[in-house]
Design a protein around this motif. Structure first.
Motif, PDB file in Angstrom:
ATOM      1  N   TRP A 169      -0.075  10.116   1.134  1.00 59.44           N
ATOM      2  CA  TRP A 169       0.359   8.720   1.076  1.00 59.44           C
ATOM      3  C   TRP A 169       1.878   8.657   1.253  1.00 59.44           C
ATOM      4  O   TRP A 169       2.618   9.289   0.500  1.00 59.44           O
ATOM      5  CB  TRP A 169      -0.033   8.093  -0.255  1.00 59.44           C
ATOM      6  CG  TRP A 169      -1.480   7.704  -0.339  1.00 59.44           C
ATOM      7  CD1 TRP A 169      -2.547   8.543  -0.346  1.00 59.44           C
ATOM      8  CD2 TRP A 169      -1.999   6.379  -0.438  1.00 59.44           C
ATOM      9  NE1 TRP A 169      -3.714   7.822  -0.440  1.00 59.44           N
ATOM     10  CE2 TRP A 169      -3.413   6.493  -0.502  1.00 59.44           C
ATOM     11  CE3 TRP A 169      -1.419   5.114  -0.477  1.00 59.44           C
ATOM     12  CZ2 TRP A 169      -4.248   5.375  -0.600  1.00 59.44           C
ATOM     13  CZ3 TRP A 169      -2.252   4.008  -0.581  1.00 59.44           C
ATOM     14  CH2 TRP A 169      -3.642   4.136  -0.639  1.00 59.44           C
ATOM     15  N   SER A 170       2.320   7.898   2.227  1.00 60.06           N
ATOM     16  CA  SER A 170       3.752   7.732   2.449  1.00 60.06           C
ATOM     17  C   SER A 170       4.275   6.602   1.570  1.00 60.06           C
ATOM     18  O   SER A 170       3.498   5.827   0.986  1.00 60.06           O
ATOM     19  CB  SER A 170       4.023   7.402   3.921  1.00 60.06           C
ATOM     20  OG  SER A 170       3.464   6.138   4.260  1.00 60.06           O
ATOM     21  N   ASP A 171       5.578   6.503   1.498  1.00 57.74           N
ATOM     22  CA  ASP A 171       6.177   5.379   0.757  1.00 57.74           C
ATOM     23  C   ASP A 171       5.750   4.056   1.375  1.00 57.74           C
ATOM     24  O   ASP A 171       5.521   3.066   0.665  1.00 57.74           O
ATOM     25  CB  ASP A 171       7.702   5.500   0.769  1.00 57.74           C
ATOM     26  CG  ASP A 171       8.202   6.672  -0.052  1.00 57.74           C
ATOM     27  OD1 ASP A 171       7.416   7.193  -0.882  1.00 57.74           O
ATOM     28  OD2 ASP A 171       9.364   7.089   0.138  1.00 57.74           O
ATOM     29  N   ALA A 172       5.623   4.039   2.707  1.00 57.70           N
ATOM     30  CA  ALA A 172       5.209   2.809   3.396  1.00 57.70           C
ATOM     31  C   ALA A 172       3.776   2.436   3.026  1.00 57.70           C
ATOM     32  O   ALA A 172       3.466   1.244   2.837  1.00 57.70           O
ATOM     33  CB  ALA A 172       5.331   2.995   4.910  1.00 57.70           C
ATOM     34  N   ASP A 173       2.890   3.441   2.921  1.00 61.39           N
ATOM     35  CA  ASP A 173       1.508   3.174   2.496  1.00 61.39           C
ATOM     36  C   ASP A 173       1.495   2.572   1.095  1.00 61.39           C
ATOM     37  O   ASP A 173       0.779   1.600   0.823  1.00 61.39           O
ATOM     38  CB  ASP A 173       0.693   4.470   2.482  1.00 61.39           C
ATOM     39  CG  ASP A 173       0.446   5.035   3.869  1.00 61.39           C
ATOM     40  OD1 ASP A 173       0.357   4.240   4.821  1.00 61.39           O
ATOM     41  OD2 ASP A 173       0.353   6.264   3.989  1.00 61.39           O
ATOM     42  N   GLU A 174       2.280   3.161   0.208  1.00 61.42           N
ATOM     43  CA  GLU A 174       2.328   2.683  -1.178  1.00 61.42           C
ATOM     44  C   GLU A 174       2.835   1.244  -1.249  1.00 61.42           C
ATOM     45  O   GLU A 174       2.257   0.402  -1.948  1.00 61.42           O
ATOM     46  CB  GLU A 174       3.224   3.605  -2.005  1.00 61.42           C
ATOM     47  CG  GLU A 174       3.228   3.287  -3.488  1.00 61.42           C
ATOM     48  CD  GLU A 174       4.115   4.221  -4.287  1.00 61.42           C
ATOM     49  OE1 GLU A 174       4.223   4.021  -5.514  1.00 61.42           O
ATOM     50  OE2 GLU A 174       4.712   5.148  -3.683  1.00 61.42           O
ATOM     51  N   SER A 273     -14.494  -1.320  -3.543  1.00 66.94           N
ATOM     52  CA  SER A 273     -13.340  -2.211  -3.736  1.00 66.94           C
ATOM     53  C   SER A 273     -12.063  -1.564  -3.202  1.00 66.94           C
ATOM     54  O   SER A 273     -11.207  -2.235  -2.609  1.00 66.94           O
ATOM     55  CB  SER A 273     -13.172  -2.545  -5.217  1.00 66.94           C
ATOM     56  OG  SER A 273     -14.265  -3.303  -5.693  1.00 66.94           O
ATOM     57  N   TRP A 274     -11.927  -0.261  -3.404  1.00 66.67           N
ATOM     58  CA  TRP A 274     -10.739   0.451  -2.917  1.00 66.67           C
ATOM     59  C   TRP A 274     -10.682   0.417  -1.389  1.00 66.67           C
ATOM     60  O   TRP A 274      -9.625   0.198  -0.795  1.00 66.67           O
ATOM     61  CB  TRP A 274     -10.755   1.890  -3.421  1.00 66.67           C
ATOM     62  CG  TRP A 274      -9.519   2.657  -3.071  1.00 66.67           C
ATOM     63  CD1 TRP A 274      -9.327   3.472  -1.987  1.00 66.67           C
ATOM     64  CD2 TRP A 274      -8.278   2.658  -3.786  1.00 66.67           C
ATOM     65  NE1 TRP A 274      -8.059   3.981  -1.987  1.00 66.67           N
ATOM     66  CE2 TRP A 274      -7.398   3.500  -3.077  1.00 66.67           C
ATOM     67  CE3 TRP A 274      -7.845   2.032  -4.951  1.00 66.67           C
ATOM     68  CZ2 TRP A 274      -6.098   3.728  -3.512  1.00 66.67           C
ATOM     69  CZ3 TRP A 274      -6.547   2.268  -5.386  1.00 66.67           C
ATOM     70  CH2 TRP A 274      -5.692   3.099  -4.666  1.00 66.67           C
ATOM     71  N   ARG A 275     -11.827   0.625  -0.772  1.00 69.26           N
ATOM     72  CA  ARG A 275     -11.892   0.607   0.689  1.00 69.26           C
ATOM     73  C   ARG A 275     -11.484  -0.768   1.239  1.00 69.26           C
ATOM     74  O   ARG A 275     -10.719  -0.859   2.201  1.00 69.26           O
ATOM     75  CB  ARG A 275     -13.298   0.974   1.146  1.00 69.26           C
ATOM     76  CG  ARG A 275     -13.459   1.084   2.658  1.00 69.26           C
ATOM     77  CD  ARG A 275     -14.776   1.738   3.012  1.00 69.26           C
ATOM     78  NE  ARG A 275     -15.927   1.047   2.436  1.00 69.26           N
ATOM     79  CZ  ARG A 275     -16.670   1.543   1.455  1.00 69.26           C
ATOM     80  NH1 ARG A 275     -16.404   2.729   0.941  1.00 69.26           N
ATOM     81  NH2 ARG A 275     -17.702   0.855   0.991  1.00 69.26           N
ATOM     82  N   LYS A 276     -11.981  -1.823   0.620  1.00 68.06           N
ATOM     83  CA  LYS A 276     -11.627  -3.173   1.058  1.00 68.06           C
ATOM     84  C   LYS A 276     -10.132  -3.435   0.889  1.00 68.06           C
ATOM     85  O   LYS A 276      -9.495  -4.052   1.748  1.00 68.06           O
ATOM     86  CB  LYS A 276     -12.429  -4.212   0.265  1.00 68.06           C
ATOM     87  CG  LYS A 276     -13.913  -4.212   0.584  1.00 68.06           C
ATOM     88  CD  LYS A 276     -14.657  -5.200  -0.303  1.00 68.06           C
ATOM     89  CE  LYS A 276     -16.155  -5.164  -0.050  1.00 68.06           C
ATOM     90  NZ  LYS A 276     -16.887  -6.090  -0.974  1.00 68.06           N
ATOM     91  N   GLY A 282      -3.823  -2.643   5.298  1.00 75.44           N
ATOM     92  CA  GLY A 282      -3.473  -1.941   6.530  1.00 75.44           C
ATOM     93  C   GLY A 282      -3.196  -0.467   6.311  1.00 75.44           C
ATOM     94  O   GLY A 282      -2.538   0.172   7.136  1.00 75.44           O
ATOM     95  N   VAL A 283      -3.701   0.081   5.203  1.00 75.91           N
ATOM     96  CA  VAL A 283      -3.505   1.508   4.904  1.00 75.91           C
ATOM     97  C   VAL A 283      -4.660   2.288   5.518  1.00 75.91           C
ATOM     98  O   VAL A 283      -5.814   2.070   5.167  1.00 75.91           O
ATOM     99  CB  VAL A 283      -3.446   1.755   3.388  1.00 75.91           C
ATOM    100  CG1 VAL A 283      -3.366   3.246   3.090  1.00 75.91           C
ATOM    101  CG2 VAL A 283      -2.252   1.030   2.781  1.00 75.91           C
ATOM    102  N   THR A 284      -4.358   3.177   6.439  1.00 81.19           N
ATOM    103  CA  THR A 284      -5.388   3.954   7.127  1.00 81.19           C
ATOM    104  C   THR A 284      -5.039   5.445   7.107  1.00 81.19           C
ATOM    105  O   THR A 284      -3.882   5.820   6.924  1.00 81.19           O
ATOM    106  CB  THR A 284      -5.522   3.507   8.594  1.00 81.19           C
ATOM    107  OG1 THR A 284      -4.266   3.691   9.268  1.00 81.19           O
ATOM    108  CG2 THR A 284      -5.930   2.036   8.691  1.00 81.19           C
TER     109      THR A 284
END
Length: 351
Positions: A169-174, A273-276, A282-284
Motif C-alpha cells: 500500500w502506497s501513501d497515495a493508496d492510503e 465491504s472492503w472490496r466495495k 480507486g485503490v487497485t
C-alpha cells in the motif's frame, strides 16, 4: 408419517442474486440430496447415498484421510484452515482414496502425485500447491503414527511463485481510501497498518485487549501472543471511535472493528465491504492481506530491526527476513535513503 433421517447436513448459502438457498447432504462431506426435505425423492436420494456408503478399508489411503480429520492435529487447526483442508481432502480422496497404502513405497508413487499436481496447476498453480501441501501433511501425520510406510510427498518444491514485489500500500493508496471509505473501514486500515496483524485476528480483536497504550492478542493461526505498542495515529483513531459511540449514545461493541450497526463482522461480510470500499476509493492492485506486509515494510524503512518487527507482527525472524528480502522491498529507494542517512550519522569528519 414423519421419517427421521440421521446425519443430514444442512448448508445455507447465498446465491448470485443475494437470496439464501439451503442445500441438504446425506452427511457432512457426503453427496447432495435431491428433492424437497420430506418428499419421496428426498428420502430415496438419502437411502441411495447410505446404501452406497462403505466403511473405508484400512489398507487404502481413504482410511488415512478419515483418520487425519478425526485427529487432534486436525482439530488444533484454525477453523478457516480446517474448512479449507476438508474441501481439499475431498478432492484428494476422489483421486487417491482407493490407492493402496503399501504402494506408497513404490518410487513411482511420487511421480503419480506430482503428475496429479500438474493437472491441478492447469487451472491454478497456487491451489495445486495448496492441495499437494495438504496431502503431504496428511501423509506426514500418518507416517509419524506408523500408519504409512513413507511420505513420498516431502519437499516437492513449489509451482506458484508469488510476484508481490509491488503489492505494498502506497501513501497515495492510503490517502485515497481515507478520502472515500466509511469511518469503520478507515479504522480497519489504520489498525492493520499500525499492528501488522492478520485480518481474522483483527476482526476478533476486542476493546478489552486495548489498555490505552498497548494492544495484546494471541494470533489464532500461530498461537503466538504479541503485545503491540499503540502509535499515536492508531491511538487517535481508537479514541475517536470510542468518542463517536459515546456521542451517539450507543453501547461500545465488544470488538474494535464492527459494522455500521455496531455488530461483529463475519469474515465474508468484511471482505465484501472492503472490496466495495476499495473500488469506490480507486485503490487497485492491493488487498487487505497486503497491509500486513506493508506494515513490515514501513517498519523497516523507519529503521526497525528484524527482531523489533517480529515482536510487533508476530512473524518469525526468518519470515520477516523473507518478506523484506523477496516479496515487499524490491530495492525500495526509501531503504537506500534511510541507510545513507544512518551512515552519515556515523561518519567521522576528516577535519
Amino acid at each position: 408419517m414423519r421419517v427421521q433421517l440421521k446425519g443430514i447436513n444442512r448448508v445455507t448459502k447465498k446465491s448470485a442474486s443475494g437470496q439464501s438457498v439451503t442445500y441438504y447432504y446425506a452427511w457432512k462431506g457426503g453427496p447432495r440430496l435431491e428433492g424437497e426435505p420430506g418428499s419421496a425423492e428426498f428420502i430415496a436420494s438419502y437411502n441411495r447415498a447410505v446404501s452406497q456408503k462403505r466403511a473405508p478399508r484400512a489398507d487404502l489411503l481413504v482410511s488415512i484421510f478419515d483418520g487425519y480429520q478425526d485427529s487432534t492435529d486436525f482439530a488444533d487447526l484454525a477453523e478457516r484452515t480446517r474448512k479449507d483442508y476438508r474441501r481439499l481432502l475431498r478432492v484428494i480422496d476422489n483421486e487417491f482414496g482407493d490407492f493402496p497404502i503399501v504402494a506408497l513405497e513404490d518410487r513411482r508413487t511420487r511421480g503419480e502425485f506430482l503428475a496429479w499436481r500438474e493437472r491441478l496447476a492447469v487451472k491454478s498453480r497456487r491451489q495445486a500447491d495448496y492441495a499437494f501441501a495438504v496431502l503431504a501433511r496428511t501423509l506426514s501425520w500418518a507416517y509419524n503414527r506408523g500408519l504409512a510406510p513413507i511420505n513420498p510427498c516431502e519437499r516437492p518444491g513449489r509451482l506458484y511463485r508469488a510476484a508481490r514485489n509491488e503489492n505494498v500500500w502506497s501513501d497515495a493508496d492510503e490517502k485515497a481510501f481515507h478520502a472515500k471509505a466509511p469511518a469503520h473501514l478507515r479504522l480497519a486500515l489504520t489498525l492493520a497498518l499500525w499492528t501488522g496483524q492478520r485480518q481474522g485476528d483483527l476482526l476478533r480483536l476486542q476493546w478489552a485487549a486495548f489498555d490505552g497504550a498497548t494492544i495484546r492478542l494471541r494470533q489464532r493461526k500461530t498461537k503466538v501472543t504479541v503485545a503491540v505498542p499503540v502509535g499515536a495515529p492508531l491511538k487517535s483513531a481508537l479514541d475517536a471511535a470510542k468518542a463517536e459511540y459515546q456521542r451517539e449514545g450507543k453501547p461500545l461493541p465488544a470488538t474494535i472493528l464492527a459494522t455500521e450497526r455496531g455488530t461483529e463482522w463475519t469474515e465474508s461480510g468484511f471482505r465484501a465491504s472492503w472490496r466495495k470500499a476499495c473500488i469506490k476509493s480507486g485503490v487497485t492492485g492491493v488487498t487487505f492481506h497486503d497491509l500486513r506486509g506493508t506494515a513490515v515494510t514501513r517498519l523497516a524503512i523507519a529503521g526497525a530491526t528484524v527482531p523489533e518487527i517480529a515482536a510487533i507482527t508476530g512473524h518469525s525472524l526468518k519470515e520477516v527476513g523473507t518478506i523484506l528480502d523477496a516479496h515487499y522491498m524490491h530495492r525500495d529507494p526509501a531503504l537506500g535513503e534511510a541507510a545513507i542517512r544512518k551512515l552519515e550519522g556515523r561518519a567521522i569528519s576528516p577535519n
